[in-house]
Design a protein around this motif. Structure first.
Motif, PDB file in Angstrom:
ATOM      1  N   TYR A  52     -19.244  -4.849 -17.066  1.00 42.96           N
ATOM      2  CA  TYR A  52     -20.202  -4.874 -15.957  1.00 42.96           C
ATOM      3  C   TYR A  52     -19.498  -5.023 -14.606  1.00 42.96           C
ATOM      4  O   TYR A  52     -19.897  -4.402 -13.617  1.00 42.96           O
ATOM      5  N   ILE A  73     -23.005   2.573 -18.014  1.00 44.13           N
ATOM      6  CA  ILE A  73     -23.551   1.223 -18.147  1.00 44.13           C
ATOM      7  C   ILE A  73     -24.006   0.961 -19.577  1.00 44.13           C
ATOM      8  O   ILE A  73     -24.081  -0.195 -20.022  1.00 44.13           O
ATOM      9  N   CYS A  76     -21.674  -1.114 -21.545  1.00 45.69           N
ATOM     10  CA  CYS A  76     -21.789  -2.542 -21.219  1.00 45.69           C
ATOM     11  C   CYS A  76     -23.006  -3.149 -21.915  1.00 45.69           C
ATOM     12  O   CYS A  76     -22.943  -4.275 -22.439  1.00 45.69           O
ATOM     13  N   ASN A  77     -24.113  -2.416 -21.932  1.00 51.43           N
ATOM     14  CA  ASN A  77     -25.333  -2.920 -22.564  1.00 51.43           C
ATOM     15  C   ASN A  77     -25.139  -3.141 -24.059  1.00 51.43           C
ATOM     16  O   ASN A  77     -25.708  -4.069 -24.642  1.00 51.43           O
ATOM     17  N   SER A 138     -24.339  -8.774 -15.461  1.00 48.14           N
ATOM     18  CA  SER A 138     -25.243  -7.718 -15.945  1.00 48.14           C
ATOM     19  C   SER A 138     -26.343  -7.446 -14.921  1.00 48.14           C
ATOM     20  O   SER A 138     -26.730  -6.294 -14.709  1.00 48.14           O
ATOM     21  N   ALA A 141     -24.931  -5.377 -12.157  1.00 51.07           N
ATOM     22  CA  ALA A 141     -24.716  -4.002 -12.608  1.00 51.07           C
ATOM     23  C   ALA A 141     -26.038  -3.238 -12.689  1.00 51.07           C
ATOM     24  O   ALA A 141     -26.111  -2.066 -12.305  1.00 51.07           O
TER      25      ALA A 141
END
Length: 333
Positions: A52, A73, A76-77, A138, A141
């Motif tokens: 993030y 992204i 990252c999730n 997060s 981001a």
């Protein structure tokens, strides 16, 4: 009064001893399982924070951001979600009746059941701080992602204004590739209204026919990928509805992978439609009206598919939020 024989006494003692050994082994197994879960949780948290943190400046490097950057992204999730599920698993292990929570500090492990913000022990405090940082990074981001997505949409809408102002009804369009009388390829266009005028005719310009074929095949492949993704997302939604705690990392990843496949086909179909539009300027004037109609039809089909893709992404996002929010955090962050 009946008495036990020496043999019975020894047998009883052996059974009691075996039971005690089994209980000790079970407690040790639980602690080892918990240690593994905390180790994996810490890895997901650290990798998620890094992911993030690196995402935000990449999004802000250009405006609007590149689509590939915005898509990143999702990596990252995945780390965030996997960490949340590992935290859930550690909760379950720690809640077991025979779990020895008094051993955690000497093993250097956080206690995920301890939600105190003071006097909670250094290992638990460090985990709480890491979870808080992951949450903060997060959020930053997601804010950057939303801003970048909005910029991308605004620019795209502005660039399409001229095309959208044209009155073209493609709801009953029919475009078919056929062979002409001399055996050559052609494209027949029918069922389209332009400013209330029914447009129909044929296109024989070779490069445009090939570009149309590529665009049609790309959209067909996209539609197939959407059907597969819909099946996976629907199955995950059903699991969330029937037994939320049964949702696994594997199920979420299957749905994600199916959506990633759709995303790949969206990019390919988009490129094909762009290529079709680029060839439009080369079409002979006599076939220009029909060619314009073909471009609009394929663009409309692509937009419909992209709308379905966005709906699936929104559904998966809702599933993620439901799963993550259902997991009791180590502290309320």
């Amino acid at each position: 009064m009946p008495t036990l024989s020496l043999k019975s006494i020894l047998a009883f003692g052996a059974l009691a001893g075996a039971s005690a050994v089994a209980n000790i082994q079970s407690r040790q197994d639980s602690l080892q399982q918990y240690r593994t879960q905390i180790k994996e949780l810490n890895k997901y948290i650290a990798d998620g924070i890094k992911c993030y943190t690196e995402f935000v400046p990449q999004v802000k490097a250009s405006n609007p951001p590149k689509r590939t950057v915005l898509k990143s992204i999702e990596k990252c999730n995945i780390l965030y979600d996997n960490g949340a599920i590992k935290l859930r698993d550690a909760h379950r292990t720690a809640q077991a009746r025979n779990f020895q929570s008094d051993k955690l500090h000497e093993m250097g492990l956080a206690n995920v059941l301890d939600a105190r913000l003071e006097h909670q022990g250094e290992y638990t405090r460090k985990l709480q701080e890491a979870l808080q940082e992951l949450h903060d990074r997060s959020k930053e981001a997601v804010d950057a992602f939303d801003a970048g997505t909005n910029s991308t949409i605004r620019v795209a809408l502005e660039l399409k204004k001229v095309a959208e102002e044209q009155r073209i009804d493609v709801s009953k369009a029919k475009i078919e590739r056929k062979s002409s009388a001399d055996g050559g390829p052609l494209i027949e266009v029918a069922g389209v209204l332009v400013a209330g005028v029914a447009v129909f005719g044929a296109i024989t310009y070779g490069p445009f026919i090939e570009a149309t074929t590529a665009a049609a095949e790309g959209i067909e492949a996209l539609d197939t990928a959407i059907e597969t993704a819909t099946s996976h997302v629907s199955a995950t939604q059903n699991a969330v509805t029937t037994d939320l705690n049964s949702v696994t990392i594997g199920q979420l990843n299957q749905a994600r992978q199916a959506l990633e496949e759709v995303s790949i086909h969206v990019e390919a179909a988009h490129d094909n439609v762009d290529a079709l539009h680029a060839v439009l300027a080369e079409v002979p004037e006599a076939e220009a009206d029909e060619a314009n109609v073909v471009v609009h039809v394929k663009a409309a089909e692509l937009n419909t598919a992209i709308g379905q893709y966005n709906n699936l992404r929104a559904a998966l996002m809702q599933i993620r939020q439901t799963v993550v929010q259902s997991i009791t955090p180590i502290t309320d962050i």
